[in-house]
Design a protein around this motif. Sequence first.
Motif, PDB file in Angstrom:
ATOM      1  N   THR A 131      44.056  49.028  41.110  1.00  0.00           N
ATOM      2  CA  THR A 131      42.623  48.911  40.799  1.00  0.00           C
ATOM      3  C   THR A 131      41.793  49.290  42.018  1.00  0.00           C
ATOM      4  N   LYS A 132      40.514  49.317  41.815  1.00  0.00           N
ATOM      5  CA  LYS A 132      39.548  49.504  42.912  1.00  0.00           C
ATOM      6  C   LYS A 132      39.745  50.814  43.680  1.00  0.00           C
ATOM      7  N   LEU A 133      40.195  51.847  42.952  1.00  0.00           N
ATOM      8  CA  LEU A 133      40.351  53.151  43.616  1.00  0.00           C
ATOM      9  C   LEU A 133      39.026  53.607  44.227  1.00  0.00           C
ATOM     10  N   ASP A 134      37.930  53.242  43.555  1.00  0.00           N
ATOM     11  CA  ASP A 134      36.602  53.653  44.021  1.00  0.00           C
ATOM     12  C   ASP A 134      36.187  52.942  45.297  1.00  0.00           C
ATOM     13  N   LEU A 135      36.904  51.910  45.648  1.00  0.00           N
ATOM     14  CA  LEU A 135      36.498  51.145  46.828  1.00  0.00           C
ATOM     15  C   LEU A 135      37.292  51.509  48.086  1.00  0.00           C
ATOM     16  N   MET A 136      38.125  52.523  47.964  1.00  0.00           N
ATOM     17  CA  MET A 136      38.912  52.897  49.144  1.00  0.00           C
ATOM     18  C   MET A 136      38.024  53.529  50.200  1.00  0.00           C
ATOM     19  N   GLY A 149      48.931  39.151  39.660  1.00  0.00           N
ATOM     20  CA  GLY A 149      48.258  39.757  40.794  1.00  0.00           C
ATOM     21  C   GLY A 149      47.549  38.694  41.599  1.00  0.00           C
ATOM     22  N   GLY A 150      47.128  39.068  42.794  1.00  0.00           N
ATOM     23  CA  GLY A 150      46.424  38.123  43.654  1.00  0.00           C
ATOM     24  C   GLY A 150      45.032  37.860  43.115  1.00  0.00           C
ATOM     25  N   GLN A 151      44.382  36.838  43.698  1.00  0.00           N
ATOM     26  CA  GLN A 151      42.997  36.528  43.351  1.00  0.00           C
ATOM     27  C   GLN A 151      42.123  37.753  43.578  1.00  0.00           C
ATOM     28  N   SER A 152      41.251  38.036  42.605  1.00  0.00           N
ATOM     29  CA  SER A 152      40.276  39.124  42.744  1.00  0.00           C
ATOM     30  C   SER A 152      40.906  40.506  42.839  1.00  0.00           C
ATOM     31  N   SER A 153      42.167  40.610  42.430  1.00  0.00           N
ATOM     32  CA  SER A 153      42.783  41.937  42.469  1.00  0.00           C
ATOM     33  C   SER A 153      42.270  42.794  41.308  1.00  0.00           C
ATOM     34  N   GLY A 154      41.632  42.144  40.321  1.00  0.00           N
ATOM     35  CA  GLY A 154      41.080  42.889  39.195  1.00  0.00           C
ATOM     36  C   GLY A 154      41.790  42.624  37.875  1.00  0.00           C
ATOM     37  N   LYS A 155      42.524  41.526  37.782  1.00  0.00           N
ATOM     38  CA  LYS A 155      43.270  41.213  36.552  1.00  0.00           C
ATOM     39  C   LYS A 155      42.351  41.080  35.338  1.00  0.00           C
ATOM     40  N   SER A 156      41.343  40.225  35.504  1.00  0.00           N
ATOM     41  CA  SER A 156      40.433  40.005  34.377  1.00  0.00           C
ATOM     42  C   SER A 156      39.759  41.311  33.994  1.00  0.00           C
ATOM     43  N   SER A 157      39.388  42.065  34.978  1.00  0.00           N
ATOM     44  CA  SER A 157      38.710  43.334  34.700  1.00  0.00           C
ATOM     45  C   SER A 157      39.624  44.267  33.914  1.00  0.00           C
ATOM     46  N   VAL A 158      40.898  44.330  34.294  1.00  0.00           N
ATOM     47  CA  VAL A 158      41.834  45.208  33.586  1.00  0.00           C
ATOM     48  C   VAL A 158      41.981  44.749  32.138  1.00  0.00           C
ATOM     49  N   ILE A 181      43.211  52.632  38.163  1.00  0.00           N
ATOM     50  CA  ILE A 181      42.132  52.084  37.333  1.00  0.00           C
ATOM     51  C   ILE A 181      40.842  52.019  38.153  1.00  0.00           C
ATOM     52  N   VAL A 182      39.739  52.289  37.481  1.00  0.00           N
ATOM     53  CA  VAL A 182      38.450  51.968  38.109  1.00  0.00           C
ATOM     54  C   VAL A 182      37.699  51.041  37.164  1.00  0.00           C
ATOM     55  N   ASN A 183      37.603  49.810  37.547  1.00  0.00           N
ATOM     56  CA  ASN A 183      36.883  48.821  36.742  1.00  0.00           C
ATOM     57  C   ASN A 183      35.421  48.788  37.161  1.00  0.00           C
ATOM     58  N   ARG A 184      34.669  47.952  36.445  1.00  0.00           N
ATOM     59  CA  ARG A 184      33.275  47.776  36.848  1.00  0.00           C
ATOM     60  C   ARG A 184      33.231  47.022  38.172  1.00  0.00           C
ATOM     61  N   SER A 185      32.294  47.438  38.988  1.00  0.00           N
ATOM     62  CA  SER A 185      32.100  46.704  40.237  1.00  0.00           C
ATOM     63  C   SER A 185      31.293  45.448  39.938  1.00  0.00           C
ATOM     64  N   GLN A 186      31.208  44.594  40.914  1.00  0.00           N
ATOM     65  CA  GLN A 186      30.405  43.386  40.727  1.00  0.00           C
ATOM     66  C   GLN A 186      28.953  43.770  40.401  1.00  0.00           C
ATOM     67  N   ALA A 187      28.488  44.817  41.051  1.00  0.00           N
ATOM     68  CA  ALA A 187      27.108  45.261  40.801  1.00  0.00           C
ATOM     69  C   ALA A 187      26.947  45.697  39.347  1.00  0.00           C
ATOM     70  N   ASP A 188      27.960  46.424  38.803  1.00  0.00           N
ATOM     71  CA  ASP A 188      27.926  46.839  37.387  1.00  0.00           C
ATOM     72  C   ASP A 188      27.850  45.614  36.480  1.00  0.00           C
ATOM     73  N   ILE A 189      28.656  44.632  36.810  1.00  0.00           N
ATOM     74  CA  ILE A 189      28.689  43.421  35.983  1.00  0.00           C
ATOM     75  C   ILE A 189      27.335  42.740  36.012  1.00  0.00           C
ATOM     76  N   ASN A 190      26.790  42.632  37.225  1.00  0.00           N
ATOM     77  CA  ASN A 190      25.479  42.004  37.359  1.00  0.00           C
ATOM     78  C   ASN A 190      24.430  42.747  36.532  1.00  0.00           C
TER      79      ASN A 190
HETATM   80  P1  GDP Z   1      40.780  38.744  39.137  1.00  0.00           P
HETATM   81  O1  GDP Z   1      40.495  37.572  40.003  1.00  0.00           O
HETATM   82  O2  GDP Z   1      42.081  39.356  39.500  1.00  0.00           O
HETATM   83  O3  GDP Z   1      40.699  38.450  37.692  1.00  0.00           O
HETATM   84  O4  GDP Z   1      39.701  39.846  39.499  1.00  0.00           O
HETATM   85  P2  GDP Z   1      38.406  40.253  38.704  1.00  0.00           P
HETATM   86  O5  GDP Z   1      38.725  41.134  37.588  1.00  0.00           O
HETATM   87  O6  GDP Z   1      37.564  39.064  38.422  1.00  0.00           O
HETATM   88  O7  GDP Z   1      37.707  41.140  39.823  1.00  0.00           O
HETATM   89  C1  GDP Z   1      37.259  40.624  41.042  1.00  0.00           C
HETATM   90  C2  GDP Z   1      36.082  41.386  41.545  1.00  0.00           C
HETATM   91  O8  GDP Z   1      36.449  42.723  41.840  1.00  0.00           O
HETATM   92  C3  GDP Z   1      34.950  41.493  40.533  1.00  0.00           C
HETATM   93  O9  GDP Z   1      33.734  41.377  41.183  1.00  0.00           O
HETATM   94  C4  GDP Z   1      35.109  42.864  39.953  1.00  0.00           C
HETATM   95  O10 GDP Z   1      33.874  43.418  39.558  1.00  0.00           O
HETATM   96  C5  GDP Z   1      35.647  43.637  41.121  1.00  0.00           C
HETATM   97  N1  GDP Z   1      36.490  44.743  40.713  1.00  0.00           N
HETATM   98  C6  GDP Z   1      37.625  44.669  39.992  1.00  0.00           C
HETATM   99  N2  GDP Z   1      38.163  45.887  39.790  1.00  0.00           N
HETATM  100  C7  GDP Z   1      37.319  46.747  40.392  1.00  0.00           C
HETATM  101  C8  GDP Z   1      37.328  48.166  40.536  1.00  0.00           C
HETATM  102  O11 GDP Z   1      38.207  48.885  40.061  1.00  0.00           O
HETATM  103  N3  GDP Z   1      36.275  48.721  41.215  1.00  0.00           N
HETATM  104  C9  GDP Z   1      35.271  47.945  41.731  1.00  0.00           C
HETATM  105  N4  GDP Z   1      34.304  48.550  42.367  1.00  0.00           N
HETATM  106  N5  GDP Z   1      35.246  46.637  41.636  1.00  0.00           N
HETATM  107  C10 GDP Z   1      36.261  46.043  40.986  1.00  0.00           C
END
Ligand code: GDP
Length: 620
Positions: A218-223, A45-54, A247-256
């Motif tokens: 990913t990021k369905l919640d961000l649409m 996936g692209g950068q920041s697409s949510g790979k690590s989160s998944v 998928i709905v992963n944690r947002s950056q705010a959740d992680i923080n």
């Molecule tokens: P990677 O670069 O593909 O590994 O992407 P990351 O997993 O590091 O995610 C990049 C950013 O997007 C992070 O700040 C995550 O918190 C955020 N993110 C990833 N998936 C979701 C999602 O489903 N919902 C929300 N709100 N944020 C997400």
Amino acid sequence: MATMESLIELVNRIQRACTVLGDYGGDGADLPTLWESLPSVAVVGGQSSGKSSVLESIVGRDFLPRGSGIVTRRPLVLQLHKTVKTESGNTEYGEFLHLPKRRFNDFSAVRREIQEETDRMTGKSKMISPIPIHLSIYSPNVVNLTLIDLPGLTKVAVDGQPESIVSDIENMVRSYVEKPNSIILAISPANQDIATSDAIKLAREVDPSGVRTFGVLTKLDLMDRGTNALDVLEGRAYRLQHPWVGIVNRSQADINKNVNMLAARNKERDYFLSSTEYGHLANKMGSEYLAKLLSKHLKLVINEKIPNIISLINKTIYELEREMNQIGAPVAVDAGAQLYTLLELCRAFDRIFKEHLDGGRPGGDRIYGVFDNQLPAALRKLPFDRHLSLQNVRKIVSEADGYQPHLIAPEQGYRRLIEGSLNYFRGPAEASVDAVHFVLKELVRKSIAETEELKRFPTFQAELAAACYAALERFRIDSRKTTIRLVDMESSYLTVDFFRRLPVEMEKGDISSGFSSSVDHFAEGHFRKIASNVYSYIKMIMENLRISIPKAVVHCQVREAKRSLLDYFYAHLGKKEGKQLARLLDEDPALMERRKQCSKRLELYKNARDEIDSISWSTR
Ligand code: GDP
Ligand code: MG
């Protein structure tokens, strides 16, 4: 079912062995790869697409490095092993292949180790490396699954990384996903047009029919409010053979805020259950579902491939063993055995060299070409007509025997004319020696090249060639002396019989040329006669030499080459010390490397065979 579980474990263990023994596919080495025949799930996936989160939500723990820029710079092979929950706790831990026997209970330490191990391989240069990091996670909260986290596809280089990193990453990722056994987990963010997804773009390219691609949104919640992803999730926007998973992963705010992974999973579940748009799909969405889906699929695929894998393993073991036999065993370490090896090599070479000389192999016949063609042609070309021209004969005879030479048989004149002629024979004699020398040299070169056993020892090859050339040079010197001596012998004693016959022949000649002519005319006939007598004498000698030069050459060069080519060398080898012998047996480094590689790969395949044998195949 126990067998099905052990199947993934089996593949896990074989994959571990692959990494230990340097088989991670796409390494370019011309070696059979087991890795590529094993199914695995690659996350793209692209950068920041949510790979690590998944990945983290599949595992249920935070353990991956985060940050901006290209964080994942080496593939991470992540093997999940489901364990049984026990009372004592601490059932959840990570283990790196490069740090065997060290259990990581603290997952933030896992993250640090991934970072450090990445830097160990790539340096601080932020370059990428295709050599994977191998991490196993043991937990009651995971399903058996092997996932490979790959660097994110990117469009621009940052952090002072070279421009080439963009294409380097794409090529590395492609090398993983283009393998037919790779299951592609293609991650696309929902808040971006699916038509521009890097993951889908690559998946479409390497798996056009979509049989091995799992689409993850990913990021369905961000649409944007008022939009939804049903077109994608229901397979209308981009059709795949497997269902899309949202998928709905944690947002950056959740992680923080350090939101716990399990809490995040619950939150995700609630999201789908309460969603007006996705409610009807709720039991087919979310990271837990994705993990189970993948695990089930992986089992299916493994079960299907196992027979092929087994036959591939057996075939490869056979082939690798054959190649190892061809390469030969590593060189012995003790001096006695080394000397023995060297002598064996010499003998192998000598056998082939003799076959060339004896006609068992081509090339030896060229020696006879020298005697049958080159030598007679050279003799024929000698400039006797010039040497025995009337003018020259008159000059030499006059100088040798004074004036009025025509009144008596001019003995000194004859001698000088003959000696002068004989000198010409040195040229063809030496040329024959040299021609045979070059044929022999060429046969040595050929024989060395044809001696299979020598192939692995380039140093010894050179040494052996030098020794042979030196011996041939000695033979050449001796042969030259001998043939020149044959020529010289002819001038030291002229065949008496020939001269005894001369006056008679002269008289006959005189009668035929006529007495009535003038004195000048008589003199000319006289010299002509001398020239013709000398020429017939020379012709007789030429015939002798045409026969005796080859005998001398064969005696001094060919016979010696057959008999004693390596005599000096053997004596010289016998005097060498262990260290010098070892130096001679320096193998071709490429070959040593190949042997090492093959033996490692062979070990891998044998391990794999043992692993497979150790499984009880109740389902077969
Ligand atoms: P990677 O670069 O593909 O590994 O992407 P990351 O997993 O590091 O995610 C990049 C950013 O997007 C992070 O700040 C995550 O918190 C955020 N993110 C990833 N998936 C979701 C999602 O489903 N919902 C929300 N709100 N944020 C997400
Ligand atoms: Mg990442």
